[in-house]
Scaffold this active site. Sequence first.
Site, PDB file in Angstrom:
ATOM      1  N   GLY A   1     -32.561  25.275  31.033  1.00  0.00           N
ATOM      2  CA  GLY A   1     -32.708  26.217  32.529  1.00  0.00           C
ATOM      3  C   GLY A   1     -31.804  27.456  32.631  1.00  0.00           C
ATOM      4  O   GLY A   1     -31.633  27.867  33.852  1.00  0.00           O
TER       5      GLY A   1
ATOM      6  N   LYS B   1     -29.567  50.951  36.549  1.00  0.00           N
ATOM      7  CA  LYS B   1     -29.026  51.579  35.296  1.00  0.00           C
ATOM      8  C   LYS B   1     -30.031  52.552  34.606  1.00  0.00           C
ATOM      9  O   LYS B   1     -31.204  52.349  34.575  1.00  0.00           O
ATOM     10  CB  LYS B   1     -29.016  50.176  34.299  1.00  0.00           C
ATOM     11  CG  LYS B   1     -28.760  50.667  32.854  1.00  0.00           C
ATOM     12  CD  LYS B   1     -28.841  49.382  31.876  1.00  0.00           C
ATOM     13  CE  LYS B   1     -28.595  49.935  30.695  1.00  0.00           C
ATOM     14  NZ  LYS B   1     -28.701  48.775  29.493  1.00  0.00           N
TER      15      LYS B   1
ATOM     16  N   PRO C   1     -29.769  57.709  27.111  1.00  0.00           N
ATOM     17  CA  PRO C   1     -30.595  57.539  28.597  1.00  0.00           C
ATOM     18  C   PRO C   1     -32.018  56.828  28.166  1.00  0.00           C
ATOM     19  O   PRO C   1     -32.407  57.140  27.188  1.00  0.00           O
ATOM     20  CB  PRO C   1     -30.859  59.114  28.857  1.00  0.00           C
ATOM     21  CG  PRO C   1     -30.899  59.843  27.566  1.00  0.00           C
ATOM     22  CD  PRO C   1     -30.097  59.083  26.695  1.00  0.00           C
TER      23      PRO C   1
ATOM     24  N   THR D   1     -30.893  44.340  24.866  1.00  0.00           N
ATOM     25  CA  THR D   1     -32.218  43.704  24.456  1.00  0.00           C
ATOM     26  C   THR D   1     -32.348  42.168  24.673  1.00  0.00           C
ATOM     27  O   THR D   1     -33.909  41.679  24.228  1.00  0.00           O
ATOM     28  CB  THR D   1     -32.605  43.933  23.125  1.00  0.00           C
ATOM     29  OG1 THR D   1     -31.321  43.580  22.189  1.00  0.00           O
ATOM     30  CG2 THR D   1     -32.724  45.513  22.756  1.00  0.00           C
TER      31      THR D   1
END
Lengths: 510, 377
Positions: free
Chosen positions: A14, A80, A98, A346
Amino acid sequence: MSEHTIKRVVIVGGGTAGWMAAAALSKFCARSEVEITLVESQAIGTVGVGEATIPSIGKFNDHLGIDEDTFVRETQATYKLGIEFVDWGVMGERYFHPFGTYGFDLEGIEFHHFWTRLKQQGDTRSLDAYSLNALAAYDGKFLRPEPEHGPIMKRLAYAFHFDASLYAAFLRRMSEQKGVTRIDGLVGEVERDSESGLIHALNLQDGKRIAGDLFIDCTGFRGVLIEGVYKAGYDDWSEWLPVNRAVAIACKRKGDPEPYTRSIARDAGWQWRIPLQHRTGNGFVYCDRFKDAEVAERELLESLEGEALNSPNHLRFMTGRRKQFWAGNCVAIGLSSGFLEPLESTSIHLIQSGISKLISLFPTKTDAPVERTEYNRLMSNDFENIRDFLILHYKATARDDSKFWNYVRTMAVPDSLMRKIDLLKSNGRFFKYDAELFDLTSWLAVAVGQGWAPEGYNPMANALSIENVTGSLSNMRSVLEKSAQAMPTHQAFIDRFCKAEPANWEQKKP
Amino acid sequence: MSSAKPLRRIVIVGDGMRAAMAAAYLAKACGRAGADIVVMSGGEAGKTGQVVVRPSALRFNAELGLNPAELCKKNIASPLFAAEMPSSNGPVTLPYAASGVASNGVEFHHYWLRASQAGFDSALHEYSLPLTLQNARSGIALESAAGFKIPFGLRIDRASYAQLLVNVASAAGVRASKGKLSAVQKLTESDWPMRLSTSDVEVDADFLVDVSEGSSAENAVGASRSGWSGRYLRIDSGVDLPGIEVFRLQRGLTRFASLIPGRGNAHSDSGEFNRIFHAEENRITDMACLLTADEAEARQRPALARKIDLFTACGRIPSEDYEVFQPCEWLAALMARGHFPERAERLAERMPETELRIWLESLRRQIADLRKQVEAA
């Protein structure tokens, strides 16, 4: 065992992965008469220490119907715009990776060829001058692009930093409202069909039996089902990505939160800094062949910007991926499927990618060999494409100040990466694979930022006169600078639209 | 920097439309950087008849200033919303746009399939706007078609198209040299790397682009396969499917121009060109194989076998890197060759059945009304 129609999905674990899977499946299977059960145990902690993300998280939340301001408030999130890398190419230098794109193409020729042409004429401006994200980030600015803001602002791509445990809790509430059943318990025996090997049911240690047709393993590094039951195997990529340990800690924030993640290269790894509304997340990722855990912890503590808010949390991992992500009737999502260090944020993307592929390929029967094969192929591609981009960060360095950097600088890299590096370094060429996550902007940012700028450029960029190119690039800089200046500060934007309640740290301490 | 020194002269070997396409595009793309473009033509008439231009090639034409509306006005082209392909079962029409409309991220054919399996009797083509426009008895004007905002290609008279391209090339300063290529000589002690000879002339060049229908340059250079090798690029016509010849030329030329080499070493560029060029070739061969080969032969091709298997299992069409055909074309081809999904994607179940039937009925009615309007026009 005869093949069953899938009516019961059991998610084991969980954490962020488990509740993201539960929320997505409960939404998309709403009318499919599929029951979803999530088994988790409070006795097992989750890894979530604060997460930085990439822009695709916005799509995931949109699909779930999550209001962005609510999400930001509920998870103590900040915005972000990219990642600042410090000391990666050489000590004392920094660059910005960026989101979004650099500049504007001219006459059908990609922008960076003109940038390279000017650079060869002596222009010293960095790519950052042509990135709205970089300009805004270093100015501490943010504005959520809306259609009325015009075409330049549309170029601002953004993601979030958020508290992963709060995100999981937020998704849990949402999932339970949509009918997901949560059961607290630890998995004991696993019942399998003697012929097909498919899982029938999980017997919990408290005696409960949870029957299911499809099982989603979100048990983190342990891979209780995918490895414990199916022995799916693991591809070890530590020859290219040798960091294998991390220590994480939260600290009080100093000043307003910056709208970007910071990654600082250290002598045997790197350190992250993720600003949230209520605190700053910090971590040191390193290779234990070159650094002791105690030293790593001490160095991390010494570098904190504010008072530590919890005890350091040490993690061990092996970079790589499962040989099979889906085996039998079990799909591994999250850390159970593999691990890539959070250098390019990622982890959540890979969870999201696994979930969306599973939904697209959602099987009818418990044994679904065709769907399984395709899922495994697609996820392998995802992991490998990201892997190559991460390796670039280590390979493209001039650092020779430690054994760690000497190793990664001189190591052999996969052919797929070598091909990309050759193309990019020679004349700035880049071809993106269909399923590839990182695009030209990302590859350029890291390669140029770490000293591997293209040596040449497309000769067709010579078709425009140097005066024309100089003027066009000057206009681009001016337009982007003005747009960045017009934005409110990151903190002001949060205060106005999505400020969170102050966190209660007494409840959060372990 | 060596690579920024642009090529001084590119020689194109070929005839007719193929040479004209190469000359016009490379003159536009490289001429600005100072390259001299010379066409070495054997004077052969080349093919005649009509040529199909896929929707993706319209941008190529636009870059050359060839506007589809003007081509149609001059009666040398007509809009095309689907291409008729040969297959072992007879002609198969592959539409350039999908039937129906996707809903909630799920492609339309899954809804149609789900309804069909629940007893709702309708054919997929009854929801197809491109097939409706394609089959309009009187044809449809491009201006009317553009209003529907769906992709379209063109069927063009080959000779007229070639002449238009020749005009573009001539205006961009391309020079023509009559005579069949007889020899390619590598030069080592010259400022030029190669010398191309016909029976009458010799031309020094930095690069040779071979688009001939035969293999004149291929023999002279000694290369054995289409692709880019050193200072030689060969683009053959590829598999004989409508639209593929122009597609291969257009993609090959634009990609070559995006990788256009300088006079220095371009090994990594040519490697990448070939990787993508041959990946596309494989996708085209997959389609040709699906249309004309038997099941056993199709299964020899892993990507095609994957498409058949996944489509049959759950109606999905997996995408490979550098696909040439769109999912709607694969869908039509797979079904025409007798492959049908056992089930629709589960996400299509989210729409309640009554709502699904009403929606499909409404879509079908809209297309039928449109067909009447088009035929009455």
